[in-house]
Scaffold this motif. Structure first.
Motif, short mmCIF file in Angstrom:
data_model
loop_
_atom_site.label_atom_id
_atom_site.label_comp_id
_atom_site.label_asym_id
_atom_site.label_seq_id
_atom_site.Cartn_x
_atom_site.Cartn_y
_atom_site.Cartn_z
N MET A 27 0.84 -1.19 0.00
CA MET A 27 0.00 0.00 0.00
C MET A 27 0.88 1.25 0.00
SD MET A 27 -3.05 -1.38 0.40
CE MET A 27 -4.15 -0.13 1.11
N ALA A 28 0.31 2.38 -0.42
CA ALA A 28 0.97 3.69 -0.35
C ALA A 28 2.39 3.64 -0.90
CB ALA A 28 0.96 4.20 1.11
N GLY A 56 -3.86 -3.14 -3.87
CA GLY A 56 -4.46 -1.82 -3.94
C GLY A 56 -4.61 -1.46 -5.40
N TYR A 234 -2.67 5.34 -8.34
CA TYR A 234 -2.26 6.58 -7.64
C TYR A 234 -2.52 7.79 -8.54
CZ TYR A 234 0.17 3.26 -4.63
OH TYR A 234 0.48 2.22 -3.79
N GLY B 77 -5.20 6.59 2.88
CA GLY B 77 -4.53 6.36 1.59
C GLY B 77 -3.94 7.65 1.05
#
Lengths: 246, 269
Positions: A27-28, A56, A234, B77
């Motif tokens: 994640m991230a 994700g 993203y 997020g």
């Protein structure tokens, strides 16, 4: 060809993946994710092709058995490379993703350890990525150990830290010495600057290299092929990362 | 179908102090039901995220519904840190039990199998382990030379709350490849589901849908909630509303901003 800081860091990480066979991205992780997709694209069709599994998002997510599958196949040794960040990272490779201050009443709470307390043990090459290179991040000792850099003898530990990438330099982790060793400094920065901004001691080689800047071919691939792909996971990052050359 | 009811009624069936498990932001969070719980002014809930929490965690903590939260992380997020969560933990008003993703999966899997615990690699030497007095370290009873290994107790929530695209008229629920929802529902004593729609069919009759279907034996209530994951997305159906999530992140930096946001957005059915 001009490039910006994000593009430089992406390409620096891509160079670390040359011996990887299966990279997982958690994640991230927009920059490590871009770097992994770029490395895969560069080796497409070659014998040493690279598998990239990203959670994700759906595009590069091969998992069909729920959230646990990434961890289960990491435990089996099917994944050789992973990325972790850190609110704090110390010279022993210990990572803190939980917060600063005295746990549990922290001064500043961050999200939490995610899968680090497990992945750091089972994935052979964990690349630590933390752009901010300051003494508040690179500390003598982390306030909370989300995942330890090394373990006592007898603890099952095929995995651990491999490299550390920041906005100033690249360091490699020496598991025998349980310390980082400076590998290269990014263009425009100095050893003094790295030492002034690092709260832990690390080994310095006799000759220090400059981190290679991205070549035109790589940059073009990144902007044309990888940028739209990473934007599906993203969007905010992709909108700014591939826009402003410095 | 006797299981069919309303989102509000499902929320009524949740009692104070219940132990609830919720999915992560990328996997069908039943936000409409979360808003209904907040409207009910629930007290002292124990909420586990399997394994990471986001806006649902921040909302429930901010609204004062939670006594204890357990997760591997809580984050919004790309929208940043979860502000109500961070403040509540810093002030000590909400207890947070730090875990790690595979530990939560493993604990739920133990309950799935009806066994009391599950071993897990890693963790040794971490503060995640040091601060968990419910976890134990043993040496491998089959091979002493293998070294120490951590044992995690089975996690059995009272209720799993999930959202799904479709339920059929028999109460079977199609979750596709989001199989953490399956694990959660197998582990919990009962499962309440909100769905985009209920369809006249039997999902178990066709292997293509049956493989991704939660059978009705686990399900104790279903309600239709169109766009029920908002502001989060439903993979394959609709995207997260990132403008709304960013606006929330900004508003929730202060308690008054949070209350204002909730007043404007908390009445979605």
């Amino acid at each position: 060809m001009k490039f910006n800081q994000d593009e430089f860091l992406i390409c620096a990480i891509t160079s670390l993946l040359s011996n990887s066979r299966h990279v997982a991205v958690g994640m991230a992780s927009a920059i490590p994710g871009s770097a992994s997709l770029l490395a895969r694209e560069e080796r497409r069709g070659q014998r040493n092709s690279l598998r990239v599994s990203m959670i994700g998002g759906d595009t590069n997510n091969p998992f069909t058995d729920g959230g646990r599958e990434l961890f289960d196949c990491s435990g089996q040794g099917r994944i050789d490379t992973f990325f972790l960040g850190g609110v704090q990272i110390d010279g022993g490779g210990n990572v803190n993703l939980v917060g600063t201050g005295k746990y549990p009443k922290l001064d500043r709470r961050f999200p939490g350890s995610f899968g680090s307390a497990y992945m750091y043990f089972v994935i052979p090459k964990v690349i630590l990525f933390r752009p901010e290179h300051t003494r508040r991040v690179f500390v003598p000792k982390v306030d909370f150990i989300s995942a330890p850099g090394t373990s006592e003898e007898g603890v099952y530990r095929p995995g651990g830290p491999y490299a550390l990438v920041s906005e100033l330099c690249l360091m490699m982790f020496d598991r025998q010495r349980r310390r980082f060793r400076l590998k290269s400094i990014h263009p425009g920065h100095t050893l003094e600057e790295v030492q002034d901004n690092t709260g832990f001691s690390f080994d310095v080689p006799n000759t220090i290299c400059k981190t290679t800047v991205p070549n035109e071919k790589r940059l073009e691939l990144l902007r044309k092929r990888i940028s739209p792909e990473i934007a599906t996971i993203y969007p905010k990052f992709a909108a700014k990362a591939f826009k402003e050359p410095i | 179908m006797s299981l069919l009811t309303t989102t509000g009624d499902l929320a009524e069936k949740v009692s104070d102090k219940a132990f609830i498990v919720l999915p992560p932001d990328y996997s069908n969070v039943p936000m409409a039901l979360v808003f209904a719980l907040i409207r009910r002014k629930m007290k002292d809930l124990y909420i586990l995220f399997a394994p990471i929490g986001g806006i649902a965690a921040d909302l429930l903590v901010g609204a004062g519904n939670v006594k204890t939260l357990e997760a591997a992380a809580i984050t919004l997020g790309e929208a940043g840190l979860a502000p109500r969560f961070s403040e509540a933990v810093q002030k000590g008003t909400t207890e947070f039990r730090d875990s790690t993703c595979p530990a939560i999966h493993a604990g739920l899997q133990a309950s799935e199998k009806g066994v009391p615990f599950m071993p897990l690699r890693g963790l040794i030497g971490s503060d995640v382990l040091n601060y968990r007095d419910d976890w134990k370290v043993i040496s491998n009873p089959f091979n002493e030379k293998d070294g120490p290994i951590v044992l995690l107790p089975a996690i059995q929530p009272d209720i799993a709350l999930i959202h799904a695209p479709v339920a059929d008229s028999c109460g079977n629920v199609w979750i596709g490849k989001r199989r953490e929802l399956m694990t959660m529902s197998h582990a919990a004593r009962k499962t309440f589901v909100t769905v985009e729609k209920v369809q006249e069919q039997n999902l178990l009759e066709d292997d293509l849908t049956a493989a991704g279907t939660l059978p009705n034996m686990y399900v104790e209530g279903i309600a239709e909630a169109k766009n029920g994951c908002w502001p989060l997305g439903l993979a394959g159906f609709y995207q997260p509303d990132s403008d709304a999530i960013n606006a929330y992140a900004k508003a929730a930096e202060t308690d008054s901003g949070f209350r204002e946001w909730l007043k404007r957005n908390g009445n979605r059915k």
